[in-house]
Design an enzyme around this catalytic site. Structure first.
Site, mmCIF file in Angstrom:
data_model
loop_
_atom_site.group_PDB
_atom_site.id
_atom_site.type_symbol
_atom_site.label_atom_id
_atom_site.label_comp_id
_atom_site.label_asym_id
_atom_site.label_seq_id
_atom_site.Cartn_x
_atom_site.Cartn_y
_atom_site.Cartn_z
ATOM 1 N N ASP A 184 0.904 -1.323 0.119
ATOM 2 C CA ASP A 184 -0.280 -0.062 0.040
ATOM 3 C C ASP A 184 0.931 1.222 -0.229
ATOM 4 O O ASP A 184 1.509 1.660 1.015
ATOM 5 C CB ASP A 184 -0.877 0.034 1.305
ATOM 6 N N ASP A 191 -1.740 6.194 -5.939
ATOM 7 C CA ASP A 191 -2.230 5.213 -4.893
ATOM 8 C C ASP A 191 -2.355 3.901 -5.461
ATOM 9 O O ASP A 191 -2.988 3.512 -6.371
ATOM 10 C CB ASP A 191 -3.519 5.554 -4.383
#
Lengths: 412, 31
Positions: A121, A320
């Site tokens: 992440d 992201d």
């Protein structure tokens, strides 16, 4: 035909839009600095395979989760975040983005080394895994949990340690016990709480990091679906790139495969290929954990869209790994969607779905032609979105949607 | 903020170079 020759259209066999049920095993990572990347809902994630069918999220769940993640990112970037009213009872790294990103890698923790499949992440910082004895609650994971008592390299961080202060990014309370505790909470209500500790992290036999700061979770809940925890690749001092900066110089790269039935990679350090085109990180996001970029232009079918540059510069952009669908300022999204629809009049449109409002029924087609979509970033970096990133099937071929969505507001 | 999500990143090599303050893209990155 002219548009195809000029490369403005993709020709697709519609069946290629649907996910495969078999893992394409041909891709093997050969570089010692690279880890294999697998999609969490695809057939390549061996460790979670047994219960994969039962656990696989629906498209509605995936998109709802994505909406929560986007809300969470926006909240962190806002000076009036929606999470501010929550009380912190432990030192908190608060408001981290939702931890249920799509792609996972396997790393080693402990001495002797045990393997753990972690979601990676770029939108969060703290790496954590569920630990024994799991003092409160743990969700089900496929691999055995990390047991600190069976690792000779595990150490808790004390409250007086400067490392403990790193957790206290948003005024969390001081330690209530001699041992430093962490808490991460995510936009969908998922969370992990436990001991802030150090452990040996093994990425490969020649890439071993002693005293890696991580969270040893004793109370964990959420949509982690069998993964053992999370690998934080954000920008603060706690993230893996920061902790390994001496060796990798905060340089890492990944490739996410076109299909969830194929594998990609996550690499640390190494040489940068000459084919890589760079855009500068945006100064606007310097004090956040996010990697900020500047989109300058969009194109559809080879035509640049008429969007005022201020539409992008006002809000900025973050990249992201855990957000599924790109969100654009609403004015930019409207222009994109409108241009796309004008070039798709050969196909029947259908109702929207969740965050999507531009959808088509391809069930009567064998092949389709779709316009290429381009995104330009500051510094003249032009990116032709791969054909696998333009459409998103939500109900077989009966409902396939343009894989972009708008933010509710251009500036908010 | 706009968010550049993982669906649109597929097949590209995405390079994060925080020390030099830049992010890079290269097509056909999974090959």
């Amino acid at each position: 035909e002219d548009e195809i020759t000029k490369g403005y259209l993709h020709i697709i066999k519609v069946k290629s839009l649907l996910p495969s049920t078999a893992c394409n095993q041909t891709f093997k990572v050969s570089n010692s600095l690279s880890l294999e990347v697998v999609h969490r809902s695809g057939p390549c994630i061996q460790v979670l395979n047994q219960e994969k069918a039962a656990n696989a999220p629906s498209n509605m769940e995936i998109l709802l989760r994505d909406r929560h993640r986007v809300d969470s990112i926006h909240a962190r970037l806002s000076s009036h975040g929606v999470f501010q009213e929550k009380q912190a009872t432990l030192p908190v790294q608060s408001g981290a983005s939702i931890g249920s990103g799509d792609y996972a890698v396997t790393v080693g923790l402990g001495t002797p080394k045990k393997e753990f499949t972690l979601i990676f992440d770029t939108g969060s910082d703290l790496t954590w895994t569920q630990c024994e004895p799991c003092a409160k609650t743990c969700y089900k994971q496929k691999e055995p949990r990390l047991d600190p008592t069976k690792s000779t390299s595990y150490k808790n961080i004390s409250c007086s340690s400067a490392f403990c202060k790193l957790l206290d990014t948003e005024g969390g309370e001081s330690c209530s016990s001699p041992t430093c505790l962490y808490q991460v909470q995510y936009g969908d209500g998922s969370y992990s709480i436990g001991f802030f500790a150090t452990e040996t992290l093994t990425l490969s036999s020649s890439n071993v990091f002693k005293n890696f700061l991580f969270g040893c979770g004793q109370q964990n809940s959420g949509l982690f679906r069998g993964a053992a925890g999370l690998l934080g690749l954000g920008r603060t001092k706690l993230s893996l790139p920061s902790q390994t900066a001496q060796k990798y110089k905060k340089l890492f790269s990944y490739c996410l495969p076109a299909s969830s039935s194929s594998k990609g990679y996550l690499s640390f350090g190494g040489q940068v290929s000459k084919t890589v085109k760079f855009t500068p990180l945006s100064e606007d996001f310097k004090s956040t954990p996010f990697y900020g970029l500047d989109i300058t232009e969009l194109s559809v079918g080879g035509n640049k869209l008429s969007i005022d540059a201020s539409i992008f510069s006002t809000s900025g952009t973050v990249i992201d790994s855990g957000t599924v669908i790109t969100r654009l300022p609403s004015t930019a999204y409207s222009a994109l969607s409108s241009a796309f629809q004008k070039l798709m009049t050969d196909y029947p449109s259908t109702d929207g779905y969740s965050i999507f409002d531009t959808c088509y029924d391809f069930s009567k087609n064998e092949t389709i032609k779709i316009p290429k979509v381009g995104v330009s970033f500051k510094g003249g970096v032009e990116m032709d979105i791969d054909v696998s990133g333009i459409l998103y099937p939500v109900n077989g071929l009966k409902k396939v949607c343009l894989a972009f969505a708008g933010n509710g507001d251009d500036v908010k | 903020a706009a968010i550049f999500g993982n669906t649109q990143q597929k097949t590209y090599q995405v390079v994060y170079d925080d020390a030099k303050g830049r992010v890079g893209f290269a097509p056909s990155g999974c090959n």
